[in-house]
Scaffold this active site. Structure first.
Site, PDB file in Angstrom:
ATOM      1  N   GLY A  61       0.774  -1.101   0.029  1.00 35.93           N
ATOM      2  CA  GLY A  61       0.116  -0.208  -0.015  1.00 35.93           C
ATOM      3  C   GLY A  61       0.881   1.293  -0.120  1.00 35.93           C
ATOM      4  N   ALA A  62       2.000   1.233  -0.708  1.00 34.62           N
ATOM      5  CA  ALA A  62       2.906   2.198  -0.725  1.00 34.62           C
ATOM      6  C   ALA A  62       2.608   3.375  -1.813  1.00 34.62           C
ATOM      7  CB  ALA A  62       4.376   1.788  -0.880  1.00 34.62           C
ATOM      8  N   ASN A  79       0.967  -2.645   5.329  1.00 35.53           N
ATOM      9  CA  ASN A  79       0.054  -1.443   5.268  1.00 35.53           C
ATOM     10  C   ASN A  79      -1.145  -1.634   4.535  1.00 35.53           C
ATOM     11  OD1 ASN A  79      -0.170   1.602   5.684  1.00 35.53           O
ATOM     12  ND2 ASN A  79      -0.187   1.523   3.441  1.00 35.53           N
ATOM     13  N   SER A  82      -5.702  -0.460  13.392  1.00 35.97           N
ATOM     14  CA  SER A  82      -6.350   0.837  13.691  1.00 35.97           C
ATOM     15  C   SER A  82      -6.928   0.649  15.150  1.00 35.97           C
ATOM     16  CB  SER A  82      -7.591   0.758  12.615  1.00 35.97           C
ATOM     17  OG  SER A  82      -8.475   1.648  12.950  1.00 35.97           O
ATOM     18  N   TYR A  93     -14.728  -3.581   8.632  1.00 36.49           N
ATOM     19  CA  TYR A  93     -13.348  -2.845   8.770  1.00 36.49           C
ATOM     20  C   TYR A  93     -12.933  -3.119  10.204  1.00 36.49           C
ATOM     21  CZ  TYR A  93      -9.961   0.598   8.811  1.00 36.49           C
ATOM     22  OH  TYR A  93      -8.614   1.397   8.937  1.00 36.49           O
ATOM     23  N   LYS A 101      -9.618  -5.304  11.296  1.00 42.35           N
ATOM     24  CA  LYS A 101      -8.654  -4.732  12.015  1.00 42.35           C
ATOM     25  C   LYS A 101      -8.259  -5.450  13.573  1.00 42.35           C
ATOM     26  CE  LYS A 101      -7.244  -1.745   8.883  1.00 42.35           C
ATOM     27  NZ  LYS A 101      -5.816  -1.981   8.350  1.00 42.35           N
TER      28      LYS A 101
END
Length: 251
Positions: free
Chosen positions: A14-15, A91, A143, A157, A161
Site C-alpha cells: 500500500g505504498a 500497510n 487501527s 472494517y 483490524k
C-alpha cells in the site's frame, strides 16, 4: 542524521499513497532499500521517483496481495533485487462504511481479503527468509478500530483490524525464538487521501474538536512510529499494539 535502517531491505504494501508512501520515503531516508507494492501503478512510479530523487533506492511491484501467487512473485522480486527481506510493513488495506445489515458477502470478502488475508499471505511468505537469517521486523498497520469500533468504517472494517491484532500477537509468540519482532500500529483518524475522500470538511472539524489533541494525525507521525518498530531501537518489543490517535482512545 543516524540512518536507522542502513543496509536493510523493506517491503511496504500500500505504498502508493498516504501512510504507506510516507513510511517508504522515511525508510529510504534512513538507508533502507525499498520494495514498493500497490495496485495503482502510477502512484507506485511516483513514490519510487520521489525516493530516487533524494538519493534512495527503490523498486516497485504492482500486485494484488490478497492472492498467494502474486505475493510469491512480490517476495521473489524482493529477494532477487536485495537478497533478503529484513522488514515487512503490512500497510495495504481498504475501508468501507456500509451499515452492518446491508453489507453483502462480496463486500465483506473484499475488506477481509485486503485487510487480513494480505497480512497473512505476506507474513507467511517472508518468514522462512527471516527465520533462516535469525532476524526480522514485521509491522502490521491495524487501527484504533481493532481495539474499539471504527470511526468511519463498517463492521467488516472493525472486524478486520481486530483480526490483524490477533494475528500479530500469535505470530510474535511463534517467531520470538528466531529474533523476529512482530508488532502492530493502531492509528486513529489520520490525515490521508482515504480519510479525506470519506469525510467532508465539516465532519473532519467535528472529529478534530472531539479529540484531546484537537487535530488529525499526520502520515509522517505514523511513519516515525513504524520506523521505531522497524529499527533496532525496538529489539525488546514484540506482540505489541501501539496506539497513535491523539488520545481519542485511551485504554
Amino acid at each position: 542524521m543516524e540512518r536507522k535502517l542502513q543496509g536493510k531491505s523493506a517491503v511496504i504494501t500500500g505504498a502508493g499513497q498516504g501512510m504507506g508512501k510516507e513510511i517508504a520515503k522515511l525508510f529510504a531516508q534512513h538507508g533502507a532499500k525499498i520494495v514498493l507494492n500497490d495496485l495503482n501503478e502510477d502512484r507506485l512510479k511516483e513514490t519510487a521517483a520521489e525516493i530516487k530523487a533524494t538519493g534512495g533506492e527503490a523498486i516497485w511491484v504492482k500486485a494484488d496481495i490478497s492472492r498467494r501467487e502474486n505475493v510469491i512473485s512480490l517476495i521473489d522480486k524482493a529477494r532477487s533485487a536485495y537478497a533478503a527481506v529484513d522488514v515487512l510493513v503490512n500497510n495495504a488495506g481498504v475501508l468501507r462504511s456500509t451499515p452492518f445489515l446491508t453489507i453483502e458477502e462480496q463486500e465483506w470478502d473484499l475488506v477481509m481479503d485486503a485487510n487480513v488475508r494480505s497480512v497473512y499471505l505476506c507474513t507467511q511468505a517472508v518468514l522462512p527468509m527471516m527465520m533462516e537469517n535469525k532476524r526480522g521486523k514485521i509491522v502490521n498497520i491495524s487501527s484504533s478500530a481493532g481495539k474499539s469500533v471504527s470511526t468511519l468504517g463498517g463492521a467488516h472494517y472493525t472486524t478486520s483490524k481486530a483480526a490483524v491484532l490477533g494475528m500479530t500477537r500469535h505470530v510474535a509468540k511463534e517467531m520470538a525464538p528466531y529474533n523476529i519482532n512482530v508488532n502492530a500500529v493502531c492509528p486513529g483518524l489520520i490525515d490521508t487521501e482515504m480519510v479525506r475522500s470519506t469525510c467532508g470538511p465539516e465532519q473532519i472539524a467535528y472529529y478534530e474538536s472531539s479529540f484531546p489533541i484537537q487535530r488529525l494525525g499526520t502520515a509522517r507521525e505514523v511513519a516515525d512510529l513504524v520506523l521505531f518498530l522497524a529499527s533496532d531501537d525496538s529489539s525488546y518489543i514484540t506482540g505489541a499494539s501501539i496506539d497513535i490517535n491523539g488520545g481519542d482512545l485511551m485504554i
